[in-house]
Design a protein around this motif. Sequence first.
Motif, mmCIF file in Angstrom:
data_model
loop_
_atom_site.group_PDB
_atom_site.id
_atom_site.type_symbol
_atom_site.label_atom_id
_atom_site.label_comp_id
_atom_site.label_asym_id
_atom_site.label_seq_id
_atom_site.Cartn_x
_atom_site.Cartn_y
_atom_site.Cartn_z
ATOM 1 N N GLY A 1 -32.195 -36.875 0.807
ATOM 2 C CA GLY A 1 -32.304 -36.123 2.065
ATOM 3 C C GLY A 1 -32.006 -34.654 1.899
ATOM 4 O O GLY A 1 -32.144 -33.881 2.856
ATOM 5 N N CYS A 2 -31.583 -34.280 0.716
ATOM 6 C CA CYS A 2 -31.264 -32.864 0.451
ATOM 7 C C CYS A 2 -31.668 -32.527 -0.981
ATOM 8 O O CYS A 2 -30.852 -32.087 -1.787
ATOM 9 C CB CYS A 2 -29.772 -32.608 0.668
ATOM 10 N N ASP A 3 -32.920 -32.768 -1.295
ATOM 11 C CA ASP A 3 -33.396 -32.569 -2.666
ATOM 12 C C ASP A 3 -34.733 -31.827 -2.722
ATOM 13 O O ASP A 3 -35.484 -31.946 -3.678
ATOM 14 C CB ASP A 3 -33.517 -33.908 -3.381
ATOM 15 N N ASN A 4 -35.043 -31.056 -1.670
ATOM 16 C CA ASN A 4 -36.270 -30.257 -1.690
ATOM 17 C C ASN A 4 -36.182 -29.166 -2.746
ATOM 18 O O ASN A 4 -35.104 -28.667 -3.055
ATOM 19 C CB ASN A 4 -36.519 -29.598 -0.329
ATOM 20 N N LYS A 5 -37.338 -28.772 -3.275
ATOM 21 C CA LYS A 5 -37.396 -27.583 -4.108
ATOM 22 C C LYS A 5 -37.320 -26.354 -3.208
ATOM 23 O O LYS A 5 -37.825 -26.361 -2.087
ATOM 24 C CB LYS A 5 -38.699 -27.550 -4.914
ATOM 25 N N PHE A 6 -36.676 -25.319 -3.687
ATOM 26 C CA PHE A 6 -36.648 -24.077 -2.923
ATOM 27 C C PHE A 6 -38.004 -23.394 -3.040
ATOM 28 O O PHE A 6 -38.488 -23.130 -4.141
ATOM 29 C CB PHE A 6 -35.548 -23.155 -3.445
ATOM 30 N N VAL A 7 -38.623 -23.118 -1.903
ATOM 31 C CA VAL A 7 -39.943 -22.496 -1.883
ATOM 32 C C VAL A 7 -39.929 -21.306 -0.932
ATOM 33 O O VAL A 7 -39.184 -21.280 0.055
ATOM 34 C CB VAL A 7 -41.039 -23.493 -1.438
ATOM 35 N N LEU A 8 -40.741 -20.326 -1.247
ATOM 36 C CA LEU A 8 -40.931 -19.210 -0.328
ATOM 37 C C LEU A 8 -41.866 -19.642 0.796
ATOM 38 O O LEU A 8 -42.800 -20.418 0.579
ATOM 39 C CB LEU A 8 -41.510 -18.005 -1.056
ATOM 40 N N VAL A 9 -41.603 -19.129 1.981
ATOM 41 C CA VAL A 9 -42.348 -19.527 3.185
ATOM 42 C C VAL A 9 -42.902 -18.275 3.865
ATOM 43 O O VAL A 9 -42.183 -17.289 4.045
ATOM 44 C CB VAL A 9 -41.448 -20.302 4.166
ATOM 45 N N LYS A 10 -44.174 -18.331 4.227
ATOM 46 C CA LYS A 10 -44.774 -17.241 4.992
ATOM 47 C C LYS A 10 -44.623 -17.539 6.480
ATOM 48 O O LYS A 10 -44.912 -18.644 6.933
ATOM 49 C CB LYS A 10 -46.251 -17.084 4.642
ATOM 50 N N ILE A 11 -44.174 -16.544 7.222
ATOM 51 C CA ILE A 11 -44.027 -16.658 8.673
ATOM 52 C C ILE A 11 -44.935 -15.610 9.304
ATOM 53 O O ILE A 11 -44.585 -14.428 9.400
ATOM 54 C CB ILE A 11 -42.567 -16.457 9.124
ATOM 55 N N GLN A 12 -46.124 -16.029 9.704
ATOM 56 C CA GLN A 12 -47.056 -15.130 10.381
ATOM 57 C C GLN A 12 -46.703 -15.107 11.865
ATOM 58 O O GLN A 12 -46.469 -16.150 12.474
ATOM 59 C CB GLN A 12 -48.493 -15.604 10.196
ATOM 60 N N THR A 13 -46.652 -13.927 12.464
ATOM 61 C CA THR A 13 -46.210 -13.805 13.860
ATOM 62 C C THR A 13 -47.285 -13.175 14.739
ATOM 63 O O THR A 13 -48.093 -12.363 14.282
ATOM 64 C CB THR A 13 -44.920 -12.951 13.948
#
Length: 534
Positions: A39-51
């Motif tokens: 439940g806490c094993d995601n890879k760290f990824v960059l995320v784009k937040i378009q607004t």
Amino acid sequence: MRMKKRAVWGVILWLVISLTPALCGDIVHDDDDAPKKPGCDNKFVLVKIQTWVDDENENEFVGVGARFGVTLEAKEKHANRTHLSLLDPSDGCAPPTNKVTGDVVLVDRGNCTFTAKANIAEDAGAMALLVTNNREELFKMVCERNETNLDIKIPAVMLPKSAGKSLEQSIRSGKTVTVQLYSPQRPIVDVAEVFLWLMAVGTILCASYWSAWSAREAAMEHDKLLKDSPDSLLDMEGTGSSGVVDINTTSAILFVVIASGFLFLLYKFMSFWFVELLVVLFCIGGVEGLQTCLVALLARWFKRAGESYIKVPFFGAVSYLTLAISPFCIAFAVVWAVYRRISFAWIGQDILGIALIITVLQIVRLPNVKVATVLLGCAFLYDIFWVYLSPRWFNDSVMIVVARGDKSGEDGVPMLLKIPRIFDPWGGYSIIGFGDILLPGLLIGFSLRYDWASKKRLLSGYFLWSLIAYGFGLFSTYVALYFMDGAGQPALLFIVPFTLGIVLTLGWKRGELRNLWTKGEPERICPHIQQLNQ
């Protein structure tokens, strides 16, 4: 050339300044040492937040996904455009008093765990959680060691402070804000890394051959003068090689000490005007480097202009060829400085930088492997300390902060080579600091001069193997960048063991280590002595 002699100490200053940046990627910092768990094993990824604000396309921000929660869509076309709301209370640590069902919610960092914020937002019906960091850096959101309630069904993303405050201000002013979250996958290898690798290796290759060729010509001239007039030996020993400086153990240590002090000053006083000063220094060094390289190339075709001199105030005797080339070099540097923020300005920066590096490697030389070991060993520790250990005392990785140009409004300091990432959806640049080319280049240039003086073949010498070792060391740095989620890496941590290690190992196996360590050149009988013995 007098002009060259006057440039020597300026070039040495650039050797010190060039120790500043490490090889960097996209920077995200660990916020905790908590291990992975179900439940806490995601890879760290960059995320784009378009607004969008009032249905008008606005800024695109970059965040970092949490270790927990569901993963985001990788393609923009599959990501939903969702309304953004503020939670009340703003820290998201208590059930909200406002309705946020079906919205993406924005909260401030602090007062409770990240997972607590995510659970509260999910229970309130939110579709995703955005957390505004209290600093501009992107910290990785992880779980506490003793947490068990980790079945979080919404994505969580951390935003830089400026991005979060900008969105919050728009919402509080009564505007309608919608966002689209997605995380495009980055290619394992971008062509930019390949070209940067070729650029670094090629620069050392060219500089080494120029240095070795100059040393050979100087040795031939030396032998000719001794053969014609043996009594001139004492006079020549007093003058030394024109425009060439040999590093000793003391100066090798001082290089790193002074570079550390300069790096600390950059970190403490980094600002727009400080970077402007660095740009001016870079332009001065770039002009000198470009001029030196062009004069050396064109002197073969314009020999008369290169050997005719005129006295210029302050600079002394300057060749007509240098005078003809100087305006072009100055204009090139000025144009780059004025337009350095445009998309293709990296080409001018790389040209000036490569010319400067080649000039330094042609002028500054290592006399033996002992000095090389001291210099590279100190630089090895320097890189490790200012990248990995400095956060313990300064709360930041000092080298990374300086390389990025934080608080300056600039896209990093100019003392580096960079190439834009062509196929990377995140864009940006692949970069390498001058010091990561210069310092190993000094050892590799020494290896080629030694090989030529010893009349060694390519495979039985040291140059080819040290150059290959440099290539492997630089490649290892890129591998580390990939496995460390793009966090900046001290390139010399990988390059120094490869390059210095191969020279020491080969020297020991061939029984030449003692000579390499102390003299740095093969035994040679002077021509006049050889003539007397015949």
